[in-house]
Design an enzyme around this catalytic site. Structure first.
Site, PDB file in Angstrom:
ATOM      1  N   LYS A  73      22.644  43.455  74.895  1.00  0.00           N
ATOM      2  CA  LYS A  73      22.571  42.026  75.237  1.00  0.00           C
ATOM      3  C   LYS A  73      22.597  41.201  73.952  1.00  0.00           C
ATOM      4  O   LYS A  73      21.636  41.165  73.191  1.00  0.00           O
ATOM      5  CB  LYS A  73      21.277  41.702  75.994  1.00  0.00           C
ATOM      6  CG  LYS A  73      21.315  40.288  76.555  1.00  0.00           C
ATOM      7  CD  LYS A  73      19.955  39.632  76.660  1.00  0.00           C
ATOM      8  CE  LYS A  73      19.618  38.680  75.565  1.00  0.00           C
ATOM      9  NZ  LYS A  73      20.482  37.524  75.326  1.00  0.00           N
ATOM     10  N   GLU A 128       8.413  30.081  58.872  1.00  0.00           N
ATOM     11  CA  GLU A 128       9.857  30.320  58.796  1.00  0.00           C
ATOM     12  C   GLU A 128      10.592  29.114  59.384  1.00  0.00           C
ATOM     13  O   GLU A 128      10.349  28.728  60.523  1.00  0.00           O
ATOM     14  CB  GLU A 128      10.239  31.576  59.583  1.00  0.00           C
ATOM     15  CG  GLU A 128      11.715  31.879  59.457  1.00  0.00           C
ATOM     16  CD  GLU A 128      12.155  33.085  60.290  1.00  0.00           C
ATOM     17  OE1 GLU A 128      11.856  33.121  61.494  1.00  0.00           O
ATOM     18  OE2 GLU A 128      12.800  33.980  59.720  1.00  0.00           O
ATOM     19  N   GLU A 150      12.745  43.823  64.474  1.00  0.00           N
ATOM     20  CA  GLU A 150      12.965  43.146  63.193  1.00  0.00           C
ATOM     21  C   GLU A 150      12.828  41.661  63.461  1.00  0.00           C
ATOM     22  O   GLU A 150      13.541  41.118  64.309  1.00  0.00           O
ATOM     23  CB  GLU A 150      14.362  43.452  62.641  1.00  0.00           C
ATOM     24  CG  GLU A 150      14.538  44.872  62.164  1.00  0.00           C
ATOM     25  CD  GLU A 150      13.628  45.240  61.002  1.00  0.00           C
ATOM     26  OE1 GLU A 150      13.085  44.348  60.330  1.00  0.00           O
ATOM     27  OE2 GLU A 150      13.433  46.449  60.804  1.00  0.00           O
ATOM     28  N   GLY A 207      15.048  39.401  66.208  1.00  0.00           N
ATOM     29  CA  GLY A 207      14.921  38.021  66.657  1.00  0.00           C
ATOM     30  C   GLY A 207      13.620  37.436  66.158  1.00  0.00           C
ATOM     31  O   GLY A 207      13.083  37.876  65.137  1.00  0.00           O
ATOM     32  N   CYS A 230      17.338  36.094  57.882  1.00  0.00           N
ATOM     33  CA  CYS A 230      15.927  36.490  57.907  1.00  0.00           C
ATOM     34  C   CYS A 230      15.453  36.841  56.502  1.00  0.00           C
ATOM     35  O   CYS A 230      14.260  36.796  56.229  1.00  0.00           O
ATOM     36  CB  CYS A 230      15.735  37.661  58.852  1.00  0.00           C
ATOM     37  SG  CYS A 230      16.864  38.998  58.495  1.00  0.00           S
ATOM     38  N   GLN A 279      18.384  24.009  66.553  1.00  0.00           N
ATOM     39  CA  GLN A 279      18.010  24.475  65.216  1.00  0.00           C
ATOM     40  C   GLN A 279      18.051  23.310  64.222  1.00  0.00           C
ATOM     41  O   GLN A 279      17.196  23.199  63.338  1.00  0.00           O
ATOM     42  CB  GLN A 279      18.946  25.612  64.765  1.00  0.00           C
ATOM     43  CG  GLN A 279      18.575  26.214  63.416  1.00  0.00           C
ATOM     44  CD  GLN A 279      17.204  26.886  63.394  1.00  0.00           C
ATOM     45  OE1 GLN A 279      16.904  27.738  64.216  1.00  0.00           O
ATOM     46  NE2 GLN A 279      16.348  26.483  62.452  1.00  0.00           N
TER      47      GLN A 279
END
Ligand code: NAD
Length: 476
Positions: A170, A378, A245, A223, A279, A326
């Site tokens: 997915k 983050e 992760e 994600g 990331c 975002q």
């Protein structure tokens, strides 16, 4: 319309999603089928049915298929790179490089399929032999984010298939184009029907079925921390193997003795390329006072000269932010930084270009402190801050004062400090005089603390997650 791949058939969705270009929101990249819960269960059933025969198909068949997938990705890196850049917004050079990386990963795991092995040991009982072998886990669920739409799926799917598992994949909602192109290539590689399944659709629908199905024996996810935490709880209910992760707030330490050119290059590359949406991006520069002023001035100069624009234009160095949500989050953090008292040296404003896109001038803050939210949370955009510190020891303390531990860098010419940093920095990947982002594909990838959970991805270490160990005793 591009459909889902379920049990070897291309299947219409329950609904359709438009794929929008963040460089030009008036351009629809394509229409993609969205699976519902029952189609997801069909995909899981097909994968379960096909897995045993794939596991016993032999290492040559598996290596051949992976080699073919890798070769096609490498041969088509230009056109698939352009597709990736159109849907995700990273520059064409970055998109092409990512597709090439995906190709290299498939080829690497073609070799690994051939190198599968075990151990034979004497038993503590005379006349008995002990063999230790690795077996596939079974059906693997793969759930991926939007920021590396080709490379992250590749580094999960390739080892899953190499070691004899079947896959239900997915992708993230925002990037179905790369996922579909990869599925198309895999579907023509000689892999039997049902071994690999693509189910595009919402996390709360498709992802939810994957994480709750008892037939999915392992779940590999990349994600955000919030989604990862939820998936870990759900997966524990049916004892799934899980690999997560997640986020990062990666520090780059600059010591007084650093080569300034290298430090500035690492900072700009690491923080702003790929629009800061990595990331492993460096989002906090922790800088010793003796070099601080010169570093801030040079980084500001470099950031101001970055060319932000349409991902496909050859002069563009920084593409658009991936979508409106975002972008809003980035702008909010820029406001928070100002309110917290950090000094916005440059950037942070919306930019107008020939096309309507999510263009944001990379934002660089100076005089931040390790306590500020922009230095702790983050952001996942082109926003970075510099934190002044007195000594190396203080720099290390600030760098380690984080819930995350993915990648961390130091710029120094001192062997003593470089060595100490590699030993004492709490992270999965330590970088000396190289950017925190940008890794090799044949070595392990992952972090510590809130950044990763479960065994490592990539390189030979991937075998740990995608296989299970069997110990057999034989009396001759
Ligand atoms: P996200 O968590 O929103 O989504 C990731 C995937 O999970 C998507 O496919 C999404 O549809 C799916 N999902 C969402 N809710 C779900 C649910 N309830 N059940 C099952 N699946 C669900 O993350 P994102 O916004 O796509 O990606 C950005 C994040 O990814 C950042 O935090 C970034 O740091 C992280 N990331 C980490 C790494 C790494 O290797 N550590 C690499 C790239 C990105």
């Amino acid at each position: 319309m591009k459909r889902n791949l379920i049990g070897g058939e291309w299947v219409e969705g329950a609904s359709v999603r438009l794929n929008i270009n963040p460089s030009d929101i008036d351009e629809v990249v394509g229409e993609y089928a969205q699976a519902d819960a029952s189609q997801t269960l069909d995909a899981i059933g097909a994968a379960r049915h096909a897995q045993r025969s794939w596991a016993t198909s032999g290492i040559q068949a598996r290596a051949n298929a992976l080699e073919q997938i890798g070769s096609e990705l490498l041969a088509r890196q230009q056109d698939l790179g352009a597709l990736l850049s159109r849907e995700e917004g990273k520059t064409l050079a970055e998109g092409v490089a990512e597709v090439a990386r995906a190709g290299q990963i498939f080829r690497f795991f073609a070799g690994e399929a051939l190198r599968s092995g075990g151990e034979k040991l004497p038993s503590v009982r005379a006349q008995v032999d002990v063999e230790i072998t690795r077996e596939p886990v079974g059906v693997v669920g793969i759930i991926t984010p939007w920021n590396f739409p080709m490379a992250i799926p590749a580094w999960k799917i390739a080892p899953a298939l190499a070691y004899g598992n079947s896959v239900v994949f997915k992708p993230a909602d925002l990037v179905p184009g790369s996922a579909w192109a990869l599925a198309d290539i895999i579907s023509r590689s000689g892999i039997p029907a049902g071994v690999f399944n693509l189910v595009m659709g919402r996390g709360s629908i498709v992802g939810n079925e994957i994480v709750n199905s008892a037939d999915i024996r392992a779940l590999s996810f990349t994600g955000s921390v919030g989604t990862g935490r939820h998936l870990a709880q759900m997966a524990a209910m049916n004892f799934k193997k899980i690999q997560l992760e997640m986020g990062g707030k990666n520090p780059l330490v600059i010591l007084d003795d650093a080569d300034l050119d290298i430090a500035v290059d690492c900072a700009i590359q690491g923080a702003f390329y790929s629009t800061g949406q990595r990331c492993t991006a460096s989002s906090r520069f922790i800088v010793q006072k003796g070099i601080y002023e010169r570093f801030v001035e040079r980084v500001a100069e470099g950031v101001r000269s970055l060319s932000v624009g349409h991902a496909l234009e050859s002069t563009t160095q920084i593409g658009p932010v991936v979508d409106g949500d975002q972008l809003d989050a980035d702008l909010q953090y820029i406001e928070i930084g100002k309110q917290e008292g950090a000094k916005l040296v440059c950037g942070g404003e919306l930019l107008e270009r020939r096309t309507r896109g999510h263009f944001l001038a990379p934002a660089f803050f100076a005089d931040a402190s390790g306590e500020m939210r922009i230095a702790r949370e983050e952001i996942f955009g082109p926003v970075a801050c510099a934190v002044p510190v007195g000594t190396y020891e203080e720099a290390l303390e600030v760098a380690n004062d984080s819930e995350f531990g993915l990648s961390a860098g130091i710029c120094t010419t001192s062997l003593k400090y470089a060595t100490h940093f590699k030993r004492h920095m709490q992270c999965g990947m330590a970088m000396v005089n190289v950017p925190t982002a940008g890794v090799d594909y044949h070595v392990p990838f992952g972090g510590t603390k809130g950044s990763s959970y479960g065994s490592r991805e990539q390189g030979r270490y991937a075998v740990e997650f995608f296989t299970t160990v069997k110990t057999a005793y034989t009396q001759a």
